[in-house]
Scaffold this active site. Structure first.
Site, PDB file in Angstrom:
ATOM      1  N   ASP A  10       3.427   8.766   6.010  1.00 44.49           N
ATOM      2  CA  ASP A  10       2.286   7.894   5.739  1.00 44.49           C
ATOM      3  C   ASP A  10       2.205   6.892   6.892  1.00 44.49           C
ATOM      4  O   ASP A  10       3.145   6.764   7.680  1.00 44.49           O
ATOM      5  CB  ASP A  10       2.483   7.146   4.405  1.00 44.49           C
ATOM      6  CG  ASP A  10       1.327   6.191   4.098  1.00 44.49           C
ATOM      7  OD1 ASP A  10       0.166   6.567   4.353  1.00 44.49           O
ATOM      8  OD2 ASP A  10       1.576   5.070   3.617  1.00 44.49           O
ATOM      9  N   SER A  11       1.106   6.162   6.943  1.00 42.31           N
ATOM     10  CA  SER A  11       0.982   5.114   7.954  1.00 42.31           C
ATOM     11  C   SER A  11       1.983   3.982   7.689  1.00 42.31           C
ATOM     12  O   SER A  11       2.281   3.201   8.577  1.00 42.31           O
ATOM     13  CB  SER A  11      -0.440   4.542   7.931  1.00 42.31           C
ATOM     14  OG  SER A  11      -0.732   4.087   6.626  1.00 42.31           O
ATOM     15  N   CYS A  73      -0.836  10.325   2.876  1.00 39.36           N
ATOM     16  CA  CYS A  73      -1.730   9.292   3.401  1.00 39.36           C
ATOM     17  C   CYS A  73      -3.152   9.784   3.215  1.00 39.36           C
ATOM     18  O   CYS A  73      -3.504  10.861   3.734  1.00 39.36           O
ATOM     19  CB  CYS A  73      -1.422   9.076   4.886  1.00 39.36           C
ATOM     20  SG  CYS A  73      -2.562   7.938   5.704  1.00 39.36           S
ATOM     21  N   GLU A 152       0.856  -4.190   1.976  1.00 40.62           N
ATOM     22  CA  GLU A 152       2.011  -4.156   2.893  1.00 40.62           C
ATOM     23  C   GLU A 152       2.690  -5.532   2.948  1.00 40.62           C
ATOM     24  O   GLU A 152       3.882  -5.644   3.191  1.00 40.62           O
ATOM     25  CB  GLU A 152       1.590  -3.723   4.305  1.00 40.62           C
ATOM     26  CG  GLU A 152       1.198  -2.247   4.418  1.00 40.62           C
ATOM     27  CD  GLU A 152       2.374  -1.311   4.724  1.00 40.62           C
ATOM     28  OE1 GLU A 152       3.353  -1.749   5.343  1.00 40.62           O
ATOM     29  OE2 GLU A 152       2.310  -0.131   4.316  1.00 40.62           O
ATOM     30  N   CYS A 186      -6.192   6.029  -1.701  1.00 43.00           N
ATOM     31  CA  CYS A 186      -5.222   5.608  -0.690  1.00 43.00           C
ATOM     32  C   CYS A 186      -3.889   5.500  -1.417  1.00 43.00           C
ATOM     33  O   CYS A 186      -3.831   4.947  -2.526  1.00 43.00           O
ATOM     34  CB  CYS A 186      -5.653   4.266  -0.117  1.00 43.00           C
ATOM     35  SG  CYS A 186      -4.392   3.428   0.844  1.00 43.00           S
ATOM     36  N   HIS A 188      -1.505   3.658  -1.041  1.00 36.78           N
ATOM     37  CA  HIS A 188      -1.009   2.299  -1.278  1.00 36.78           C
ATOM     38  C   HIS A 188      -1.504   1.747  -2.628  1.00 36.78           C
ATOM     39  O   HIS A 188      -0.863   0.886  -3.216  1.00 36.78           O
ATOM     40  CB  HIS A 188      -1.518   1.345  -0.192  1.00 36.78           C
ATOM     41  CG  HIS A 188      -0.748   1.388   1.091  1.00 36.78           C
ATOM     42  ND1 HIS A 188      -0.756   2.458   1.946  1.00 36.78           N
ATOM     43  CD2 HIS A 188       0.065   0.453   1.674  1.00 36.78           C
ATOM     44  CE1 HIS A 188      -0.008   2.185   2.997  1.00 36.78           C
ATOM     45  NE2 HIS A 188       0.505   0.976   2.861  1.00 36.78           N
TER      46      HIS A 188
HETATM   47  N1  DGL Z   1      -1.563   4.982   2.623  1.00 31.74           N
HETATM   48  C1  DGL Z   1      -2.648   5.109   3.575  1.00 31.74           C
HETATM   49  C2  DGL Z   1      -3.783   5.899   2.944  1.00 31.74           C
HETATM   50  O1  DGL Z   1      -3.503   6.544   1.952  1.00 31.74           O
HETATM   51  C3  DGL Z   1      -2.993   3.775   4.130  1.00 31.74           C
HETATM   52  C4  DGL Z   1      -4.012   3.846   5.217  1.00 31.74           C
HETATM   53  C5  DGL Z   1      -3.944   2.814   6.267  1.00 31.74           C
HETATM   54  O2  DGL Z   1      -2.929   2.729   6.927  1.00 31.74           O
HETATM   55  O3  DGL Z   1      -4.965   2.128   6.459  1.00 31.74           O
HETATM   56  O4  DGL Z   1      -4.900   5.922   3.382  1.00 31.74           O
END
Ligand code: DGL
Length: 275
Positions: A10-11, A73, A152, A186, A188
């Site tokens: 993931d990011s 992600c 985050e 997302c 997150h």
């Molecule tokens: N968890 C990522 C997603 O599902 C976060 C994206 C991001 O880094 O902006 O899109």
């Protein structure tokens, strides 16, 4: 049977919602997680940049001999999955299809909401999958660029007035459209599930992309006979990040619902190039 690990990326930390669910469903599997914590968020960046980052993330994971890669992600899944699948010769699973299929299945009134990063919402990827199931389902989508930075930063607790105010603005179009199903597009966002549920009301079903993706991966590995044979032992967990591991360890417990006991290593992600 296949004893090789599953790679997940993931990011940042969001993909841990998928990794945690996968570990719960398949406790004996060896899981290697990469969070690009040094470059998060991806969701407000250009397609070219997201593709470059995704290629480097996959190149790093492929330095291990893996049986599959999970793109935990939403942003990478919506923008880069086709390219990643074409360029790599192992199973690659994203979050869009499992979550969109579930939304199409559970909606009663044919009104589905989608919240995600700007890149995910602009891609139209969820709408495409839902339309392949039924053309009668209407999707109302809202980009929520402020949510990933807030999450985050650990601003995930009920009563956090900044997060609650930002959320109420983003959720307004969903309420207006009277959606009965809301895709948390997302990985997150499940961290805000309680706050989102409270604002949307009990009659709205929330679809957790990480959870749906993990269920899909578990079925796929079973169908393809790729599960480990070591079913009596707990699988190994390894975590890698591109920024300071200390911050990751602190916040990761919110995402996993448990403390990370395993070591977290830092990776210089810029040294990994797609070839
Ligand atoms: N968890 C990522 C997603 O599902 C976060 C994206 C991001 O880094 O902006 O899109």
């Amino acid at each position: 049977m296949d004893e090789r690990p599953i790679g997940i990326f993931d990011s940042g930390l969001g993909g841990l919602t998928a990794a945690g669910e996968l570990a719960r469903l398949l406790p004996s599997e060896h899981i290697i997680y990469f969070g690009d914590t040094g470059r998060v968020p991806y969701g407000s960046r250009s397609k070219e940049t997201i593709l470059k980052y995704a290629n480097q993330d996959v190149a790093f994971l492929k330095s291990f001999d893996l049986k599959a890669i999970v793109i935990a992600c939403g942003t990478v899944s919506t923008v880069a999955i086709e390219q990643l699948k074409m360029q790599n010769d192992l199973p690659i699973v994203g979050v869009v299809e499992p979550a969109a299929m579930m939304a199409a299945k559970v909606t009663q009134n044919g009104k589905v909401g989608l919240i995600g990063t700007s890149a995910s919402v602009n891609s139209g990827a969820y709408e495409k999958v839902i339309a392949s199931v039924s053309l009668d389902i209407n999707v109302t989508a809202q980009a929520c660029p402020l949510l990933v930075p807030l999450i985050e930063a650990g601003r995930v607790h009920e009563g956090d007035c900044v997060t609650e105010t930002v959320l109420s603005e983003y959720l307004e179009p969903m309420k207006k459209a009277q959606v009965d199903t809301l895709v948390l597009g997302c990985t997150h966002y499940p961290l805000l599930k309680g706050m989102i549920a409270k604002q949307m009301g009990d009659h709205v079903t929330l679809i957790d992309t990480g959870e749906e993706c993990a269920k899909h991966v578990a079925i796929l590995l079973k169908e393809q006979d790729l599960l480990t044979s070591h079913t009596q032992t707990e699988g190994k967990r390894q975590y890698f990040v591109s920024d300071a591991p200390e911050g990751f360890v602190r916040t990761a417990s919110f995402f996993l619902g448990e403390q990370i006991e395993d070591a977290v290593e830092r990776v210089d992600i810029d040294t990994y190039q797609f070839d």
